[in-house]
Design a protein around this motif. Structure first.
Motif, PDB file in Angstrom:
ATOM      1  N   ALA A  42      -4.114 -20.000   6.701  1.00 33.89           N
ATOM      2  CA  ALA A  42      -3.300 -19.820   5.495  1.00 33.89           C
ATOM      3  C   ALA A  42      -3.977 -18.940   4.453  1.00 33.89           C
ATOM      4  O   ALA A  42      -3.326 -18.084   3.843  1.00 33.89           O
ATOM      5  N   VAL A  43      -5.270 -19.098   4.261  1.00 32.98           N
ATOM      6  CA  VAL A  43      -5.977 -18.286   3.262  1.00 32.98           C
ATOM      7  C   VAL A  43      -5.999 -16.824   3.700  1.00 32.98           C
ATOM      8  O   VAL A  43      -5.768 -15.917   2.894  1.00 32.98           O
ATOM      9  N   VAL A  44      -6.222 -16.583   4.973  1.00 38.52           N
ATOM     10  CA  VAL A  44      -6.249 -15.216   5.497  1.00 38.52           C
ATOM     11  C   VAL A  44      -4.872 -14.574   5.358  1.00 38.52           C
ATOM     12  O   VAL A  44      -4.758 -13.410   4.950  1.00 38.52           O
ATOM     13  N   VAL A  45      -3.838 -15.322   5.699  1.00 34.48           N
ATOM     14  CA  VAL A  45      -2.468 -14.800   5.585  1.00 34.48           C
ATOM     15  C   VAL A  45      -2.166 -14.464   4.116  1.00 34.48           C
ATOM     16  O   VAL A  45      -1.626 -13.397   3.815  1.00 34.48           O
ATOM     17  N   GLY A  46      -2.520 -15.345   3.234  1.00 29.29           N
ATOM     18  CA  GLY A  46      -2.293 -15.100   1.807  1.00 29.29           C
ATOM     19  C   GLY A  46      -3.023 -13.868   1.306  1.00 29.29           C
ATOM     20  O   GLY A  46      -2.451 -13.049   0.580  1.00 29.29           O
ATOM     21  N   TRP A  47      -4.282 -13.714   1.671  1.00 26.67           N
ATOM     22  CA  TRP A  47      -5.045 -12.544   1.261  1.00 26.67           C
ATOM     23  C   TRP A  47      -4.455 -11.273   1.856  1.00 26.67           C
ATOM     24  O   TRP A  47      -4.400 -10.234   1.193  1.00 26.67           O
ATOM     25  N   SER A  48      -4.001 -11.348   3.091  1.00 25.61           N
ATOM     26  CA  SER A  48      -3.442 -10.173   3.744  1.00 25.61           C
ATOM     27  C   SER A  48      -2.177  -9.685   3.031  1.00 25.61           C
ATOM     28  O   SER A  48      -2.024  -8.491   2.762  1.00 25.61           O
ATOM     29  N   TYR A  49      -1.284 -10.605   2.703  1.00 30.76           N
ATOM     30  CA  TYR A  49      -0.087 -10.222   1.955  1.00 30.76           C
ATOM     31  C   TYR A  49      -0.451  -9.820   0.523  1.00 30.76           C
ATOM     32  O   TYR A  49       0.179  -8.934  -0.054  1.00 30.76           O
ATOM     33  N   GLY A  50      -1.444 -10.451  -0.035  1.00 35.25           N
ATOM     34  CA  GLY A  50      -1.878 -10.108  -1.392  1.00 35.25           C
ATOM     35  C   GLY A  50      -2.408  -8.689  -1.481  1.00 35.25           C
ATOM     36  O   GLY A  50      -2.140  -7.966  -2.450  1.00 35.25           O
ATOM     37  N   ILE A  51      -3.152  -8.267  -0.479  1.00 38.08           N
ATOM     38  CA  ILE A  51      -3.673  -6.897  -0.453  1.00 38.08           C
ATOM     39  C   ILE A  51      -2.515  -5.910  -0.352  1.00 38.08           C
ATOM     40  O   ILE A  51      -2.494  -4.883  -1.030  1.00 38.08           O
ATOM     41  N   SER A  52      -1.551  -6.219   0.503  1.00 39.26           N
ATOM     42  CA  SER A  52      -0.374  -5.347   0.628  1.00 39.26           C
ATOM     43  C   SER A  52       0.365  -5.248  -0.700  1.00 39.26           C
ATOM     44  O   SER A  52       0.752  -4.150  -1.133  1.00 39.26           O
ATOM     45  N   ALA A  53       0.571  -6.366  -1.346  1.00 38.45           N
ATOM     46  CA  ALA A  53       1.281  -6.370  -2.632  1.00 38.45           C
ATOM     47  C   ALA A  53       0.499  -5.593  -3.684  1.00 38.45           C
ATOM     48  O   ALA A  53       1.093  -4.870  -4.497  1.00 38.45           O
ATOM     49  N   THR A  54      -0.819  -5.704  -3.672  1.00 36.43           N
ATOM     50  CA  THR A  54      -1.648  -4.971  -4.626  1.00 36.43           C
ATOM     51  C   THR A  54      -1.503  -3.472  -4.434  1.00 36.43           C
ATOM     52  O   THR A  54      -1.378  -2.715  -5.403  1.00 36.43           O
ATOM     53  N   LEU A  55      -1.518  -3.012  -3.187  1.00 32.98           N
ATOM     54  CA  LEU A  55      -1.345  -1.582  -2.919  1.00 32.98           C
ATOM     55  C   LEU A  55       0.017  -1.085  -3.393  1.00 32.98           C
ATOM     56  O   LEU A  55       0.133  -0.026  -3.999  1.00 32.98           O
ATOM     57  N   ILE A  56       1.038  -1.863  -3.122  1.00 34.11           N
ATOM     58  CA  ILE A  56       2.394  -1.473  -3.502  1.00 34.11           C
ATOM     59  C   ILE A  56       2.548  -1.465  -5.020  1.00 34.11           C
ATOM     60  O   ILE A  56       3.056  -0.509  -5.612  1.00 34.11           O
ATOM     61  N   LEU A  57       2.093  -2.519  -5.670  1.00 35.25           N
ATOM     62  CA  LEU A  57       2.224  -2.601  -7.129  1.00 35.25           C
ATOM     63  C   LEU A  57       1.367  -1.572  -7.851  1.00 35.25           C
ATOM     64  O   LEU A  57       1.760  -1.062  -8.903  1.00 35.25           O
ATOM     65  N   SER A  58       0.196  -1.256  -7.308  1.00 37.64           N
ATOM     66  CA  SER A  58      -0.649  -0.259  -7.960  1.00 37.64           C
ATOM     67  C   SER A  58      -0.001   1.116  -7.925  1.00 37.64           C
ATOM     68  O   SER A  58      -0.152   1.906  -8.856  1.00 37.64           O
ATOM     69  N   TYR A  59       0.736   1.413  -6.864  1.00 41.23           N
ATOM     70  CA  TYR A  59       1.459   2.688  -6.790  1.00 41.23           C
ATOM     71  C   TYR A  59       2.487   2.778  -7.922  1.00 41.23           C
ATOM     72  O   TYR A  59       2.536   3.767  -8.649  1.00 41.23           O
ATOM     73  N   PHE A  60       3.291   1.734  -8.062  1.00 38.77           N
ATOM     74  CA  PHE A  60       4.292   1.735  -9.130  1.00 38.77           C
ATOM     75  C   PHE A  60       3.637   1.682 -10.503  1.00 38.77           C
ATOM     76  O   PHE A  60       4.099   2.328 -11.445  1.00 38.77           O
ATOM     77  N   GLY A  61       2.559   0.932 -10.622  1.00 37.09           N
ATOM     78  CA  GLY A  61       1.843   0.867 -11.898  1.00 37.09           C
ATOM     79  C   GLY A  61       1.290   2.212 -12.314  1.00 37.09           C
ATOM     80  O   GLY A  61       1.357   2.593 -13.493  1.00 37.09           O
ATOM     81  N   ASN A  62       0.726   2.951 -11.372  1.00 36.84           N
ATOM     82  CA  ASN A  62       0.216   4.283 -11.677  1.00 36.84           C
ATOM     83  C   ASN A  62       1.343   5.221 -12.103  1.00 36.84           C
ATOM     84  O   ASN A  62       1.188   6.014 -13.027  1.00 36.84           O
ATOM     85  N   ASN A  63       2.474   5.125 -11.418  1.00 36.07           N
ATOM     86  CA  ASN A  63       3.621   5.964 -11.794  1.00 36.07           C
ATOM     87  C   ASN A  63       4.080   5.651 -13.210  1.00 36.07           C
ATOM     88  O   ASN A  63       4.352   6.558 -14.003  1.00 36.07           O
ATOM     89  N   ILE A  64       4.179   4.380 -13.527  1.00 32.67           N
ATOM     90  CA  ILE A  64       4.615   3.971 -14.861  1.00 32.67           C
ATOM     91  C   ILE A  64       3.612   4.420 -15.916  1.00 32.67           C
ATOM     92  O   ILE A  64       3.990   4.944 -16.964  1.00 32.67           O
ATOM     93  N   ALA A  65       2.329   4.231 -15.650  1.00 36.52           N
ATOM     94  CA  ALA A  65       1.293   4.619 -16.613  1.00 36.52           C
ATOM     95  C   ALA A  65       1.304   6.120 -16.859  1.00 36.52           C
ATOM     96  O   ALA A  65       1.193   6.568 -18.012  1.00 36.52           O
ATOM     97  N   GLU A  66       1.458   6.905 -15.815  1.00 34.52           N
ATOM     98  CA  GLU A  66       1.481   8.347 -16.007  1.00 34.52           C
ATOM     99  C   GLU A  66       2.741   8.803 -16.730  1.00 34.52           C
ATOM    100  O   GLU A  66       2.693   9.721 -17.546  1.00 34.52           O
ATOM    101  N   ALA A  67       3.874   8.188 -16.422  1.00 33.90           N
ATOM    102  CA  ALA A  67       5.110   8.542 -17.120  1.00 33.90           C
ATOM    103  C   ALA A  67       4.993   8.198 -18.607  1.00 33.90           C
ATOM    104  O   ALA A  67       5.387   8.986 -19.473  1.00 33.90           O
ATOM    105  N   TRP A  68       4.428   7.040 -18.905  1.00 31.49           N
ATOM    106  CA  TRP A  68       4.261   6.622 -20.295  1.00 31.49           C
ATOM    107  C   TRP A  68       3.272   7.534 -21.010  1.00 31.49           C
ATOM    108  O   TRP A  68       3.510   7.955 -22.138  1.00 31.49           O
ATOM    109  N   ALA A  69       2.175   7.866 -20.349  1.00 26.19           N
ATOM    110  CA  ALA A  69       1.191   8.751 -20.967  1.00 26.19           C
ATOM    111  C   ALA A  69       1.784  10.136 -21.240  1.00 26.19           C
ATOM    112  O   ALA A  69       1.492  10.749 -22.267  1.00 26.19           O
TER     113      ALA A  69
END
Length: 82
Positions: free
Chosen positions: A50-77
């Protein structure tokens, strides 16, 4: 001094951001059938991991959210600089 003068290629990281986004997205999609197959093959194994599965999905979510976060930050800047 604008971005073109202060950096040789201000868009050079976009390739890496998109690669991270697609890697995270496809890993999240592809690992799901893998976890299901593992659980069907060895019942209780995914619960034990369960911990491995959670970390694995968490890493995927982090990569996906960081992409959108970078886009938002650059648009705002860009809007702030105008």
């Amino acid at each position: 001094m604008d971005a073109t003068e202060s950096h040789p290629d201000p868009n050079r990281w976009w390739k890496h951001r998109r690669r991270g986004y697609y890697t995270g997205k496809w890993w999240a999609i592809l690992q799901t059938p893998g976890w299901v197959a593992l659980e069907l093959h060895r019942p209780g194994s995914v619960a034990a991991l369960a911990v491995v599965v959670g970390w694995s999905y968490g890493i995927s979510a982090t990569l996906i959210l960081s992409y959108f976060g970078n886009n938002i930050a650059e648009a705002w800047a860009g809007k702030v600089k105008k």
